[in-house]
Design a protein around this motif. Structure first.
Motif, PDB file in Angstrom:
ATOM      1  N   ALA A   1      -1.892  -5.012  -4.193  1.00  0.00           N
ATOM      2  CA  ALA A   1      -0.601  -5.035  -3.467  1.00  0.00           C
ATOM      3  C   ALA A   1       0.007  -3.681  -3.306  1.00  0.00           C
ATOM      4  O   ALA A   1       0.277  -3.021  -2.260  1.00  0.00           O
ATOM      5  CB  ALA A   1       0.314  -5.887  -3.906  1.00  0.00           C
ATOM      6  N   ALA A   2      -0.279  -2.748  -4.544  1.00  0.00           N
ATOM      7  CA  ALA A   2       0.338  -1.456  -4.404  1.00  0.00           C
ATOM      8  C   ALA A   2      -0.452  -0.643  -3.472  1.00  0.00           C
ATOM      9  O   ALA A   2       0.143   0.360  -3.098  1.00  0.00           O
ATOM     10  CB  ALA A   2       0.519  -0.898  -5.939  1.00  0.00           C
ATOM     11  N   ARG A   3      -1.655  -0.774  -3.344  1.00  0.00           N
ATOM     12  CA  ARG A   3      -2.660   0.058  -2.526  1.00  0.00           C
ATOM     13  C   ARG A   3      -2.567  -0.692  -1.074  1.00  0.00           C
ATOM     14  O   ARG A   3      -2.856   0.115  -0.157  1.00  0.00           O
ATOM     15  CB  ARG A   3      -3.884   0.143  -2.929  1.00  0.00           C
ATOM     16  N   ASP A   4      -2.184  -1.744  -0.752  1.00  0.00           N
ATOM     17  CA  ASP A   4      -2.359  -2.363   0.607  1.00  0.00           C
ATOM     18  C   ASP A   4      -1.516  -1.634   1.371  1.00  0.00           C
ATOM     19  O   ASP A   4      -0.319  -1.458   1.291  1.00  0.00           O
ATOM     20  CB  ASP A   4      -1.767  -3.872   0.458  1.00  0.00           C
ATOM     21  N   PRO A   5      -2.036  -1.143   2.530  1.00  0.00           N
ATOM     22  CA  PRO A   5      -1.292  -0.458   3.681  1.00  0.00           C
ATOM     23  C   PRO A   5      -0.150  -1.179   4.201  1.00  0.00           C
ATOM     24  O   PRO A   5       0.708  -0.686   4.842  1.00  0.00           O
ATOM     25  CB  PRO A   5      -2.364  -0.106   4.758  1.00  0.00           C
ATOM     26  N   ASP A   6      -0.217  -2.669   4.028  1.00  0.00           N
ATOM     27  CA  ASP A   6       0.820  -3.398   4.761  1.00  0.00           C
ATOM     28  C   ASP A   6       2.108  -3.348   3.648  1.00  0.00           C
ATOM     29  O   ASP A   6       3.225  -4.069   4.247  1.00  0.00           O
ATOM     30  CB  ASP A   6       0.231  -4.885   4.991  1.00  0.00           C
ATOM     31  N   SER A   7       1.915  -3.005   2.457  1.00  0.00           N
ATOM     32  CA  SER A   7       2.993  -3.007   1.633  1.00  0.00           C
ATOM     33  C   SER A   7       3.866  -1.946   1.874  1.00  0.00           C
ATOM     34  O   SER A   7       3.525  -0.832   2.671  1.00  0.00           O
ATOM     35  CB  SER A   7       2.336  -2.626   0.251  1.00  0.00           C
ATOM     36  N   CYS A   8       5.132  -1.939   1.599  1.00  0.00           N
ATOM     37  CA  CYS A   8       6.153  -1.113   1.761  1.00  0.00           C
ATOM     38  C   CYS A   8       6.942  -0.513   0.470  1.00  0.00           C
ATOM     39  O   CYS A   8       7.007  -1.454  -0.523  1.00  0.00           O
ATOM     40  CB  CYS A   8       7.477  -1.543   2.818  1.00  0.00           C
ATOM     41  N   TYR A   9       7.119   0.686   0.364  1.00  0.00           N
ATOM     42  CA  TYR A   9       7.806   1.410  -0.728  1.00  0.00           C
ATOM     43  C   TYR A   9       9.272   1.951  -0.377  1.00  0.00           C
ATOM     44  O   TYR A   9       9.426   2.678   0.673  1.00  0.00           O
ATOM     45  CB  TYR A   9       7.005   2.740  -1.032  1.00  0.00           C
ATOM     46  N   LEU A  10      10.105   1.963  -1.166  1.00  0.00           N
ATOM     47  CA  LEU A  10      11.407   2.257  -1.013  1.00  0.00           C
ATOM     48  C   LEU A  10      11.812   3.214  -1.995  1.00  0.00           C
ATOM     49  O   LEU A  10      11.888   3.129  -3.399  1.00  0.00           O
ATOM     50  CB  LEU A  10      12.601   1.204  -1.187  1.00  0.00           C
ATOM     51  N   PRO A  11      11.830   4.463  -1.553  1.00  0.00           N
ATOM     52  CA  PRO A  11      11.845   5.491  -2.612  1.00  0.00           C
ATOM     53  C   PRO A  11      13.515   5.630  -2.878  1.00  0.00           C
ATOM     54  O   PRO A  11      14.437   5.688  -2.210  1.00  0.00           O
ATOM     55  CB  PRO A  11      11.316   6.936  -1.859  1.00  0.00           C
ATOM     56  N   MET A  12      13.526   6.113  -4.308  1.00  0.00           N
ATOM     57  CA  MET A  12      14.808   6.393  -4.720  1.00  0.00           C
ATOM     58  C   MET A  12      14.830   7.713  -5.633  1.00  0.00           C
ATOM     59  O   MET A  12      13.754   7.896  -6.440  1.00  0.00           O
ATOM     60  CB  MET A  12      15.419   5.167  -5.602  1.00  0.00           C
TER      61      MET A  12
END
Lengths: 312, 312
Positions: free
Chosen positions: A29-40
């Protein structure tokens, strides 16, 4: 009791309690291009200006793709927040990067914002995700080492536990319950000005304090009011609760009936505590009182005062 | 809402929030022959057989004088619990002593007892003091080192904070809020058997789980029931709260209305979850059901089930 949805509640994610126990699924999931990351960045959150035509909101969370995050030298693993449908969401601490906005070369509609200020402008669902993200990253930041033996620990289960490689101790994120209460004596209520921020801005709010070990909510309400104001409290009634991610409080809002009325303040904690008539509290909630200022609707204190004002 | 006083609530001590900030007062109180010490050995508590003629109780806490404690090589400072009038009470970890009963040469009416068993036989006020003592000593035991930098920390303010001599971080005792709930669908309620202890003894209880970061009480109730039983919950109503010192939970008891009724259990956490008719729950509370066992009145779950049974 009102099941009011306060600011920072209303997180729509499925926290994926079962999936986060599966390291292979998490890694994919961490590599999945459909996953989203919220940077803080140093506990400030990435915001994006909202598309007023599309979603009516002025701001939204600044979700990025895994590929964008890989451009940064972040040095910490992401924290799994949960799922929207089958798409995973992660929070990513980017504090190790000196200038993440520059390194990411993001358009000008992106910026890092103080989380409290962001809570005021985000839609409710985004503010709920922000609360979870900020509390979790702040906890990791302050819990890099095992409190049992002093060894550096490592996150597991997508960041929902830290494990000590030396003694094997598991450490779970902490949530600190706080009792916050509006105590009334007939047609007046007890509000206080804590030393520090409230005193500087001249605001009165509900009394509040951390619930101690070995104490019920109702006992904590009575103890805090006795300590801060010298007032004895009888009946205590729960109203509603609010997560408050600075860093990880759970505000438990109550009303209570005063048994005594003489005020004797704690001079260390409190600048002032007073009884305010209902009419004055009503004006203050509307921002129409000449001198009395109370918290805005972002804070549970506002809704506790309002519920008491409206009960008459 | 009932302001019920559960087992482990009802601690009568004045926690002395102001006095414990005064190191000189604390040092004097620790030596004062009028002060009392509650020894705990590896989280078991010292009990004394009660004087049935005097106080009607079969057991009470085994308070000792400062002089008795000085006979032991305890190696840890006492934790200040609070005051009865102007007399200070302390909890003292004596775990470093191999055989404290022998070294203290106490009469046979004293013994160290498991804290959960002690909670069942102590008067309510003593059980409240035990809850505070056990949670505080368990916290110190697991927080000898600073979680920010890994250095050994030291207690301050009579044990209500630990301070890191290297980075200056302050660490406060943790209290873990837990949502515990009886969900109903008309005349039946949802009870579960968690994998582990409950399954081994064949008992059904209210569903429960730790409240996550960034989550209100009401959200936690809905999430836990969804995760453990696959049931959706609508309205949630607070009932009462109970400190549960194993090691430092705050049980927040709620009732809720089911929106769906099909059960899909979490096979990792739960051995079984079922709907039970009100009549069966009533029999089980009285200990008169042929097969269904539910927790006794020491646990908030008992009172949540009873309140639902009695509401009809």
């Amino acid at each position: 009791m009102t099941d009011i949805v306060h600011t920072f509640a209303g997180n729509p994610l499925d926290r994926g309690d079962a999936l986060r126990r599966d390291p292979d699924w998490l890694a994919a999931a961490a590599r999945d291009p459909d996953s989203c990351y919220l940077p803080m960045w140093r506990l400030n959150v990435l915001l994006e200006d909202g598309d007023a035509y599309r979603d009516n909101d002025t701001h939204r969370l600044g979700w990025l793709s895994p590929a964008r995050i890989q451009e940064l030298d972040v040095r910490t693993p992401p924290v799994f927040l949960g799922l929207v449908g089958d798409r995973a969401r992660f929070a990513q601490d980017v504090s190790a990067v000196e200038e993440p906005l520059r390194d990411l070369d993001l358009p000008s509609r992106f910026r890092f914002e103080d989380s409290r200020a962001a809570g005021m402008v985000l839609p409710a669902t985004d503010a709920g995700i922000l609360a979870q993200s900020r509390s979790q990253l702040a906890w990791h930041e302050r819990h890099q080492f095992c409190s049992v033996c002093g060894t550096r620990s490592a996150p597991a289960r997508g960041g929902h536990v830290r494990v000590c490689p030396n003694c094997g101790a598991q450490h779970f994120p902490r949530t600190d319950p706080v009792a916050i209460m509006v105590i009334s004596d007939g047609d007046r209520c007890l509000l206080g000005q804590a030393a520090g921020r409230l005193a500087r801005i001249g605001m009165y709010s509900a009394l509040a304090g951390f619930i101690d070990q070995g104490e019920s909510i109702e006992e904590a309400v009575r103890r805090e009011v006795r300590e801060e104001a010298g007032v004895e409290v009888g009946d205590v009634r729960y109203h509603s609760s609010q997560p408050w991610p600075f860093p990880s409080s759970l505000m438990i809002g109550c009303h209570g009936d005063a048994l005594t009325t003489d005020i004797r303040i704690d001079p260390v904690e409190m600048a002032d505590v007073r009884w305010f008539p209902r009419d004055e509290a009503r004006l203050a909630l509307a921002g129409e009182h000449a001198t009395l200022k109370v918290p805005g609707p972002m804070a549970i204190a506002h809704h506790l005062i309002r519920a008491w004002v409206d009960e008459s």
